[in-house]
Enzyme design. Sequence first.
Site, PDB file in Angstrom:
ATOM      1  N   PRO A   9     -78.537  51.084 -27.855  1.00  0.00           N
ATOM      2  CA  PRO A   9     -79.025  52.456 -27.740  1.00  0.00           C
ATOM      3  C   PRO A   9     -79.098  53.192 -29.071  1.00  0.00           C
ATOM      4  O   PRO A   9     -78.240  53.043 -29.932  1.00  0.00           O
ATOM      5  CB  PRO A   9     -78.020  53.120 -26.799  1.00  0.00           C
ATOM      6  CG  PRO A   9     -76.808  52.272 -26.840  1.00  0.00           C
ATOM      7  CD  PRO A   9     -77.279  50.883 -27.139  1.00  0.00           C
ATOM      8  N   ASN A  10     -80.155  53.951 -29.191  1.00  0.00           N
ATOM      9  CA  ASN A  10     -80.433  54.863 -30.298  1.00  0.00           C
ATOM     10  C   ASN A  10     -80.832  54.172 -31.588  1.00  0.00           C
ATOM     11  O   ASN A  10     -81.192  54.841 -32.552  1.00  0.00           O
ATOM     12  CB  ASN A  10     -79.255  55.817 -30.548  1.00  0.00           C
ATOM     13  CG  ASN A  10     -78.959  56.648 -29.323  1.00  0.00           C
ATOM     14  OD1 ASN A  10     -79.863  57.242 -28.744  1.00  0.00           O
ATOM     15  ND2 ASN A  10     -77.707  56.665 -28.908  1.00  0.00           N
ATOM     16  N   ARG A  17     -82.467  59.210 -37.439  1.00  0.00           N
ATOM     17  CA  ARG A  17     -81.146  59.566 -36.924  1.00  0.00           C
ATOM     18  C   ARG A  17     -80.094  59.506 -38.034  1.00  0.00           C
ATOM     19  O   ARG A  17     -79.837  58.449 -38.591  1.00  0.00           O
ATOM     20  CB  ARG A  17     -80.774  58.595 -35.815  1.00  0.00           C
ATOM     21  CG  ARG A  17     -79.407  58.808 -35.242  1.00  0.00           C
ATOM     22  CD  ARG A  17     -79.078  57.733 -34.208  1.00  0.00           C
ATOM     23  NE  ARG A  17     -77.718  57.909 -33.759  1.00  0.00           N
ATOM     24  CZ  ARG A  17     -76.903  56.914 -33.476  1.00  0.00           C
ATOM     25  NH1 ARG A  17     -77.312  55.673 -33.566  1.00  0.00           N
ATOM     26  NH2 ARG A  17     -75.681  57.156 -33.084  1.00  0.00           N
ATOM     27  N   TYR A  22     -76.720  56.326 -41.558  1.00  0.00           N
ATOM     28  CA  TYR A  22     -77.379  55.067 -41.236  1.00  0.00           C
ATOM     29  C   TYR A  22     -78.474  54.662 -42.219  1.00  0.00           C
ATOM     30  O   TYR A  22     -79.032  53.577 -42.101  1.00  0.00           O
ATOM     31  CB  TYR A  22     -77.971  55.130 -39.824  1.00  0.00           C
ATOM     32  CG  TYR A  22     -76.921  55.348 -38.761  1.00  0.00           C
ATOM     33  CD1 TYR A  22     -75.982  54.369 -38.478  1.00  0.00           C
ATOM     34  CD2 TYR A  22     -76.861  56.540 -38.052  1.00  0.00           C
ATOM     35  CE1 TYR A  22     -75.013  54.562 -37.512  1.00  0.00           C
ATOM     36  CE2 TYR A  22     -75.892  56.748 -37.078  1.00  0.00           C
ATOM     37  CZ  TYR A  22     -74.980  55.751 -36.812  1.00  0.00           C
ATOM     38  OH  TYR A  22     -74.020  55.949 -35.850  1.00  0.00           O
ATOM     39  N   ASN A  73     -76.288  44.276 -32.504  1.00  0.00           N
ATOM     40  CA  ASN A  73     -75.785  45.609 -32.807  1.00  0.00           C
ATOM     41  C   ASN A  73     -75.873  46.353 -31.494  1.00  0.00           C
ATOM     42  O   ASN A  73     -76.946  46.851 -31.117  1.00  0.00           O
ATOM     43  CB  ASN A  73     -76.602  46.301 -33.900  1.00  0.00           C
ATOM     44  CG  ASN A  73     -76.032  47.658 -34.256  1.00  0.00           C
ATOM     45  OD1 ASN A  73     -75.240  48.230 -33.510  1.00  0.00           O
ATOM     46  ND2 ASN A  73     -76.434  48.190 -35.390  1.00  0.00           N
ATOM     47  N   ALA A  76     -73.365  52.123 -29.440  1.00  0.00           N
ATOM     48  CA  ALA A  76     -72.203  52.690 -28.756  1.00  0.00           C
ATOM     49  C   ALA A  76     -71.652  51.777 -27.667  1.00  0.00           C
ATOM     50  O   ALA A  76     -70.468  51.858 -27.328  1.00  0.00           O
ATOM     51  CB  ALA A  76     -72.560  54.057 -28.168  1.00  0.00           C
ATOM     52  N   GLU A  97     -71.613  40.070 -34.419  1.00  0.00           N
ATOM     53  CA  GLU A  97     -71.702  41.524 -34.239  1.00  0.00           C
ATOM     54  C   GLU A  97     -72.055  42.150 -35.582  1.00  0.00           C
ATOM     55  O   GLU A  97     -71.487  41.788 -36.616  1.00  0.00           O
ATOM     56  CB  GLU A  97     -70.362  42.061 -33.737  1.00  0.00           C
ATOM     57  CG  GLU A  97     -70.360  43.535 -33.465  1.00  0.00           C
ATOM     58  CD  GLU A  97     -69.019  44.041 -32.963  1.00  0.00           C
ATOM     59  OE1 GLU A  97     -68.764  45.245 -33.125  1.00  0.00           O
ATOM     60  OE2 GLU A  97     -68.219  43.246 -32.422  1.00  0.00           O
ATOM     61  N   HIS A  99     -73.166  45.966 -37.660  1.00  0.00           N
ATOM     62  CA  HIS A  99     -73.281  47.431 -37.672  1.00  0.00           C
ATOM     63  C   HIS A  99     -73.681  47.890 -39.065  1.00  0.00           C
ATOM     64  O   HIS A  99     -73.216  47.328 -40.065  1.00  0.00           O
ATOM     65  CB  HIS A  99     -71.951  48.092 -37.291  1.00  0.00           C
ATOM     66  CG  HIS A  99     -71.492  47.738 -35.922  1.00  0.00           C
ATOM     67  ND1 HIS A  99     -72.016  48.310 -34.793  1.00  0.00           N
ATOM     68  CD2 HIS A  99     -70.571  46.837 -35.506  1.00  0.00           C
ATOM     69  CE1 HIS A  99     -71.422  47.790 -33.729  1.00  0.00           C
ATOM     70  NE2 HIS A  99     -70.548  46.880 -34.139  1.00  0.00           N
ATOM     71  N   ARG A 106     -64.757  55.113 -39.179  1.00  0.00           N
ATOM     72  CA  ARG A 106     -65.362  56.230 -38.464  1.00  0.00           C
ATOM     73  C   ARG A 106     -64.390  56.808 -37.445  1.00  0.00           C
ATOM     74  O   ARG A 106     -63.192  56.595 -37.526  1.00  0.00           O
ATOM     75  CB  ARG A 106     -66.668  55.760 -37.822  1.00  0.00           C
ATOM     76  CG  ARG A 106     -67.641  55.298 -38.909  1.00  0.00           C
ATOM     77  CD  ARG A 106     -69.063  55.272 -38.545  1.00  0.00           C
ATOM     78  NE  ARG A 106     -69.521  56.408 -37.784  1.00  0.00           N
ATOM     79  CZ  ARG A 106     -70.551  56.346 -36.948  1.00  0.00           C
ATOM     80  NH1 ARG A 106     -71.204  55.207 -36.782  1.00  0.00           N
ATOM     81  NH2 ARG A 106     -70.942  57.398 -36.286  1.00  0.00           N
TER      82      ARG A 106
END
Length: 146
Positions: A9-10, A17, A22, A73, A76, A97, A99, A106
């Site tokens: 998502p996103n 964004r 990012y 990725n 969330a 994985e 990111h 974070r």
Amino acid sequence: MRLLLLNGPNLNLLGQREPELYGSATLESIEADLKKLSLAEGVGFECFQSNFEGALIERIHKSVDQVEGILINAGAYTHTSIALRDALLATKIPYVEVHLSNISARESYRHHSYLADKAVGLVSGFGVISYRLAFEGLLAYLRQKR
């Protein structure tokens, strides 16, 4: 050999964004970079992005006997989705994985990943380069296993 890139998502909003977090690269540019890399490596490569957990799970299920490895990725969903974890484990497809940001630096709710402990590896915090590092790491792992 075929690899699959899954983005959650996103991530379709990359470039717009929170660019201070990012970066300015779009998802399309990240995918194009990895497609060029896959051609140079002689590896099949496909990409899939969805804002819907079920669509990501379905894509993982459809990957059985189609891909040898997954770059993911999960956005969330990394921190919330046991269902996504279960899909990855059920298919037994090795995955890395990835990111853009360092999730450990974070918010505290981002520190836990439901995917990391069963992943071949985890790459985070290097911005766009994280994807390339994850690709290269997964490819090396799969070639070594052969």
